[in-house]
Design a protein around this motif. Structure first.
Motif, PDB file in Angstrom:
ATOM      1  N   UNK A 195       0.835  -1.295   0.069  1.00 46.68           N
ATOM      2  CA  UNK A 195      -0.027   0.003   0.025  1.00 46.68           C
ATOM      3  C   UNK A 195       0.956   1.246   0.060  1.00 46.68           C
ATOM      4  N   UNK A 196       1.882   1.217   0.708  1.00 46.84           N
ATOM      5  CA  UNK A 196       2.863   2.406   0.911  1.00 46.84           C
ATOM      6  C   UNK A 196       3.721   2.583  -0.348  1.00 46.84           C
ATOM      7  N   UNK A 197       3.864   1.681  -1.293  1.00 47.11           N
ATOM      8  CA  UNK A 197       4.990   1.812  -2.318  1.00 47.11           C
ATOM      9  C   UNK A 197       4.403   2.798  -3.279  1.00 47.11           C
ATOM     10  N   UNK A 198       5.216   3.981  -3.462  1.00 45.71           N
ATOM     11  CA  UNK A 198       4.874   4.961  -4.412  1.00 45.71           C
ATOM     12  C   UNK A 198       4.782   4.630  -5.773  1.00 45.71           C
ATOM     13  N   UNK A 199       5.074   3.413  -6.109  1.00 41.00           N
ATOM     14  CA  UNK A 199       5.221   2.684  -7.551  1.00 41.00           C
ATOM     15  C   UNK A 199       4.017   1.927  -7.849  1.00 41.00           C
ATOM     16  N   UNK A 200       3.024   1.852  -6.818  1.00 42.85           N
ATOM     17  CA  UNK A 200       2.043   0.721  -7.030  1.00 42.85           C
ATOM     18  C   UNK A 200       2.553  -0.453  -6.713  1.00 42.85           C
TER      19      UNK A 200
END
Length: 241
Positions: free
Chosen positions: A54-59
């Protein structure tokens, strides 16, 4: 006329400390109940999403895959590269932790002593990061590691690990990695393909799986060689017994 008044005792009214103690006690009880219930649930159903995803900025891209549909070479590769004692420890590798502490104290390159079980507990239930909250996370990691070792067992731990581990930028699990890097399913992976995915696991955003160079290539080759030892010496037996 004499009047008698009943003196008010302090114990008749809870103090602030009493209320705080009551709240903390209830919070601990609910945490234990919730964490055990979630662990039992994940023994039977796929983990839908994690905080890291969820926190991954890359999706994130993932594709939950049963262990029966993941090539055994991948299991051997992660045992060879991440946790050679996976089948013999109860969640924690004391010797590896001591070595990690010694290296970190001596000022050498920081390294961890986490087992696959610990990494799985962190990946599924907790968060990443190196801030002050890592101390809280480490404590919780111990608790969840004990839970999954006793409730899931080794086979389920390996299955979950291979499905939630970050294997590249915005990529989670070995099935998504196989599709991204090799254009085919994880049901068939060569020793070199599996080893290169395993070699990237400690730093998936920085280490290349396809055409790796330098340390990553050498590390991948070493993992591929050790994977044969894992199979020949039945170091993966707890997963397939």
């Amino acid at each position: 006329m004499l009047r008698f008044f009943k003196p008010t005792r302090r114990s008749d009214h809870p103090s602030l400390a009493g209320w705080i103690g009551w709240f903390i006690g209830r919070a601990i009880i609910w945490f234990v109940i919730g964490s055990v219930s979630l662990t039992v649930l994940y023994k039977f159903v796929p983990v839908p999403v994690t905080i890291t995803m969820i926190a991954d900025p890359h999706g994130f891209e993932k594709d939950w895959t049963s262990l029966n549909k993941i090539d055994r070479t991948m299991v051997d590769a992660v045992i060879a590269g991440e946790d050679a004692k996976f089948c013999s420890h109860s969640g924690f590798d004391g010797a590896a932790i001591e070595q990690a502490i010694e290296k970190n104290v001596s000022g050498k390159r920081l390294r961890g002593g986490s087992t696959i079980s610990q990494q799985t507990a962190k990946n599924v239930f907790l968060w990443q990061g190196q801030g002050w909250t890592r101390y809280l996370r480490k404590g919780l990691e111990v608790w969840f590691t004990v839970l999954i070792e006793n409730i899931w067992g080794k086979r389920r731990i390996m299955e979950v690990y291979l499905n939630v581990a970050e294997t590249g930028i915005g990529t989670y699990g070995v099935e998504a990695a196989a599709q991204r890097y090799y254009r085919h399913s994880a049901v068939r992976l060569s020793p070199v393909e599996a080893a290169r995915i395993a070699a990237a696991l400690p730093a998936p955003k920085r280490r290349a799986v396809v055409d790796p160079a330098g340390f990553t290539r050498r590390h991948g080759n070493a993992i591929a060689a050790r994977s044969g030892v894992v199979r020949n010496e039945a170091m993966d037996a707890c997963v397939y017994e």
